[in-house]
Design a protein around this motif. Sequence first.
Motif, PDB file in Angstrom:
ATOM      1  N   LEU A 374      39.989  52.062  53.891  1.00 30.80           N
ATOM      2  CA  LEU A 374      40.535  53.287  54.482  1.00 30.80           C
ATOM      3  C   LEU A 374      39.589  54.488  54.352  1.00 30.80           C
ATOM      4  N   ASN A 375      38.690  54.459  53.373  1.00 31.21           N
ATOM      5  CA  ASN A 375      37.755  55.584  53.227  1.00 31.21           C
ATOM      6  C   ASN A 375      36.332  55.190  53.609  1.00 31.21           C
ATOM      7  N   GLN A 376      36.200  54.092  54.366  1.00 32.11           N
ATOM      8  CA  GLN A 376      34.859  53.632  54.706  1.00 32.11           C
ATOM      9  C   GLN A 376      34.694  53.427  56.203  1.00 32.11           C
ATOM     10  N   ARG A 377      34.648  52.183  56.633  1.00 30.78           N
ATOM     11  CA  ARG A 377      34.225  51.825  57.978  1.00 30.78           C
ATOM     12  C   ARG A 377      35.132  52.353  59.077  1.00 30.78           C
ATOM     13  N   TYR A 378      36.403  52.571  58.779  1.00 34.43           N
ATOM     14  CA  TYR A 378      37.355  52.879  59.840  1.00 34.43           C
ATOM     15  C   TYR A 378      37.753  54.360  59.884  1.00 34.43           C
ATOM     16  N   VAL A 379      36.918  55.216  59.328  1.00 37.41           N
ATOM     17  CA  VAL A 379      37.157  56.657  59.385  1.00 37.41           C
ATOM     18  C   VAL A 379      36.112  57.272  60.304  1.00 37.41           C
ATOM     19  N   ASN A 380      36.555  57.997  61.336  1.00 36.79           N
ATOM     20  CA  ASN A 380      35.610  58.568  62.291  1.00 36.79           C
ATOM     21  C   ASN A 380      35.009  59.876  61.776  1.00 36.79           C
ATOM     22  N   ALA A 381      34.152  60.478  62.593  1.00 36.38           N
ATOM     23  CA  ALA A 381      33.428  61.680  62.177  1.00 36.38           C
ATOM     24  C   ALA A 381      34.360  62.845  61.856  1.00 36.38           C
ATOM     25  N   LEU A 382      35.535  62.836  62.440  1.00 38.35           N
ATOM     26  CA  LEU A 382      36.493  63.914  62.206  1.00 38.35           C
ATOM     27  C   LEU A 382      37.395  63.657  60.995  1.00 38.35           C
ATOM     28  N   GLY A 383      37.194  62.483  60.361  1.00 37.12           N
ATOM     29  CA  GLY A 383      37.980  62.159  59.170  1.00 37.12           C
ATOM     30  C   GLY A 383      39.274  61.447  59.440  1.00 37.12           C
ATOM     31  N   PHE A 384      39.481  61.006  60.694  1.00 34.38           N
ATOM     32  CA  PHE A 384      40.715  60.297  61.036  1.00 34.38           C
ATOM     33  C   PHE A 384      40.503  58.779  60.966  1.00 34.38           C
ATOM     34  N   VAL A 385      41.535  58.080  60.523  1.00 30.25           N
ATOM     35  CA  VAL A 385      41.476  56.612  60.470  1.00 30.25           C
ATOM     36  C   VAL A 385      41.630  56.050  61.881  1.00 30.25           C
ATOM     37  N   GLN A 386      40.759  55.115  62.234  1.00 33.46           N
ATOM     38  CA  GLN A 386      40.835  54.438  63.529  1.00 33.46           C
ATOM     39  C   GLN A 386      41.837  53.295  63.410  1.00 33.46           C
ATOM     40  N   GLY A 387      43.099  53.660  63.473  1.00 32.04           N
ATOM     41  CA  GLY A 387      44.180  52.728  63.176  1.00 32.04           C
ATOM     42  C   GLY A 387      44.245  51.517  64.080  1.00 32.04           C
ATOM     43  N   ALA A 388      44.040  51.703  65.362  1.00 31.57           N
ATOM     44  CA  ALA A 388      44.159  50.584  66.300  1.00 31.57           C
ATOM     45  C   ALA A 388      43.101  49.528  66.022  1.00 31.57           C
ATOM     46  N   GLN A 389      41.862  49.955  65.822  1.00 27.98           N
ATOM     47  CA  GLN A 389      40.774  49.010  65.547  1.00 27.98           C
ATOM     48  C   GLN A 389      40.993  48.314  64.211  1.00 27.98           C
ATOM     49  N   LEU A 390      41.426  49.081  63.222  1.00 31.11           N
ATOM     50  CA  LEU A 390      41.697  48.513  61.905  1.00 31.11           C
ATOM     51  C   LEU A 390      42.801  47.463  61.985  1.00 31.11           C
ATOM     52  N   ALA A 391      43.864  47.748  62.721  1.00 30.85           N
ATOM     53  CA  ALA A 391      44.966  46.802  62.871  1.00 30.85           C
ATOM     54  C   ALA A 391      44.484  45.521  63.545  1.00 30.85           C
ATOM     55  N   ARG A 392      43.640  45.660  64.572  1.00 31.08           N
ATOM     56  CA  ARG A 392      43.119  44.472  65.270  1.00 31.08           C
ATOM     57  C   ARG A 392      42.260  43.624  64.331  1.00 31.08           C
ATOM     58  N   ASP A 393      41.377  44.284  63.567  1.00 31.25           N
ATOM     59  CA  ASP A 393      40.483  43.543  62.678  1.00 31.25           C
ATOM     60  C   ASP A 393      41.258  42.887  61.533  1.00 31.25           C
ATOM     61  N   ALA A 394      42.261  43.585  61.010  1.00 25.18           N
ATOM     62  CA  ALA A 394      43.079  43.026  59.926  1.00 25.18           C
ATOM     63  C   ALA A 394      43.850  41.805  60.405  1.00 25.18           C
ATOM     64  N   THR A 395      44.405  41.892  61.627  1.00 20.40           N
ATOM     65  CA  THR A 395      45.133  40.752  62.202  1.00 20.40           C
ATOM     66  C   THR A 395      44.194  39.575  62.446  1.00 20.40           C
ATOM     67  N   GLU A 396      43.008  39.875  62.956  1.00 17.21           N
ATOM     68  CA  GLU A 396      42.031  38.815  63.229  1.00 17.21           C
ATOM     69  C   GLU A 396      41.603  38.117  61.937  1.00 17.21           C
ATOM     70  N   MET A 397      41.400  38.894  60.875  1.00 19.46           N
ATOM     71  CA  MET A 397      41.012  38.314  59.587  1.00 19.46           C
ATOM     72  C   MET A 397      42.149  37.470  59.021  1.00 19.46           C
ATOM     73  N   SER A 398      43.383  37.946  59.173  1.00 20.36           N
ATOM     74  CA  SER A 398      44.547  37.198  58.714  1.00 20.36           C
ATOM     75  C   SER A 398      44.662  35.861  59.441  1.00 20.36           C
ATOM     76  N   GLN A 399      44.421  35.882  60.731  1.00 18.54           N
ATOM     77  CA  GLN A 399      44.479  34.648  61.517  1.00 18.54           C
ATOM     78  C   GLN A 399      43.350  33.702  61.129  1.00 18.54           C
ATOM     79  N   LYS A 400      42.177  34.252  60.878  1.00 16.41           N
ATOM     80  CA  LYS A 400      41.025  33.436  60.487  1.00 16.41           C
ATOM     81  C   LYS A 400      41.301  32.690  59.184  1.00 16.41           C
ATOM     82  N   LEU A 401      42.007  33.359  58.269  1.00 16.31           N
ATOM     83  CA  LEU A 401      42.336  32.745  56.977  1.00 16.31           C
ATOM     84  C   LEU A 401      43.648  31.961  57.015  1.00 16.31           C
ATOM     85  N   ARG A 402      44.284  31.907  58.190  1.00 20.39           N
ATOM     86  CA  ARG A 402      45.523  31.153  58.387  1.00 20.39           C
ATOM     87  C   ARG A 402      46.632  31.591  57.440  1.00 20.39           C
TER      88      ARG A 402
END
Length: 512
Positions: A374-402
């Motif tokens: 939350l304080n690294q890759r998914y925070v944009n220049a304005l300090g906001f969390v890129q929630g949609a991208q984070l949700a997609r990546d988290a779901t993809e990782m969850s699916q990858k690990l079954r």
Amino acid sequence: MSTATHLEPPPSRHTHVAAPLLEISGIRKTFPGVVALDKVQFALKAGTVHALMGENGAGKSTLMKIIAGVYIPDQGEIRLKGQPVVLRSPIDALSQGIAMIHQELNLMPHMTVAENVWITREPKNRFGFVDHAALKAQTETLFARLNIDIDPLAEIQTLSVAARQMVEIAKAVSWNSDVLIMDEPTSALTEKEVDHLFRIIRQLREQGKGIIYITHKMNELFEIADEFSVFRDGQYIATCASSEVTRDDIIKMMVGREITQMFPKETVPIGDVVLSVKNLGLKGVFEDVSFDIRAGEILGLAGLVGSGRSNVAETLFGVTPATSGQISIRGQTVNVDKPATAMHHGMAFLTEDRKDTGCFLCLDIQTNTEMAVLNQRYVNALGFVQGAQLARDATEMSQKLRVKTPDMQETIQNLSGGNQQKVLVARWLLTQPSILILDEPTRGIDVGAKAEIHRLVSELAGQGVAILMISSEMPEVLGMSDRVAVMHQGRITGILDRSEASQVSVMDLASR
């Protein structure tokens, strides 16, 4: 303890009663979005050890919690000694002679061992107060019978995980129950402690008790169990005598497929040193620990429980900062004073205890997966969390690990232990680490999920990640490591190349 009774295994196994001590039929249990059990059956004979096998999410723990009165089934019947019973709470189950040792320990850390064992059943004096002398004495008597050498007056929080496990076992035995459920009882025990537990189990079996034994360790099944039942995806598959099947037969029934390669170790290019540890020490815990890990290398860290392996991992990650020595990352000396510093330098750490130091049990899978980024890759220049991208990546990782879940909004405490572990792995992989510390990464995980995590670890090594893997399972250490560092009493006693590492050589260094 000098008064301990020597418990030798009986010369043979035999069933005291032919009819089932406990019989389950037509049990169905659903949770929101999930059918956990679908019309399952199970029968336990008195005087036997019955192993329950299946992948994480197969329904084993749900069924055991129904038998232990934690859950109430939607349908089906439970019969105890031939009579129908309704179990509406754990107290109901205990009163009917059913006790359970949970995989996640349920002891109260600030109370003593004796208070935990006899809670709600403490001996009272004539004034109605707890008789502490009698409490201590009856705990000593119980421990002597079970050959357990633990101080009844010690606080639980001062004990090792293995010692707490033995307290849980003693607590369950203290109820003198006819049915004893053991859920992964050896996950934190050394080989010597496992042998001790098996002597206790054999003694209980000879007394006519019925023991339900849940484990993912095949060698334990063949050593201790008379029968086993297999569950898959919430359904009953089969029951067989342990003498009639092979390890491969069991795996195929559990996963519905053959696991052809448990340890998919690949030869990958080994790069420059990423992590260098020189004379690292934590006062009173370990000292003079030195090793290097290169890009693409898996360094196994072996040793008996209590040797200091997990303490080294926590110090590397800044949980307990070092009191001596130095840590260098890519040639630069770094003062790892807190986990945030370690993470800033590309380090990730999967802890040993997923319940106490890993999962936020009351939060959902999505939130648990996001925690480390939350304080690294998914925070944009304005300090906001890129929630949609984070949700997609988290779901993809969850699916990858079954991860078996209806959706990412499911509360993580509703998942099986193995699926919780996968969520934690997903959390750290989202950080894209260059150094990955894995402390018991496959503890409490079924054979299919183990193969998946091993494959994933090999893939990460192939991508140049430097990996430190701590494991109590010797085949895992030997099968996955490029080199094996061995600890004993807070020191590194040797580092072995893959070609010279064997069970004998590792255990020799671990017991020096």
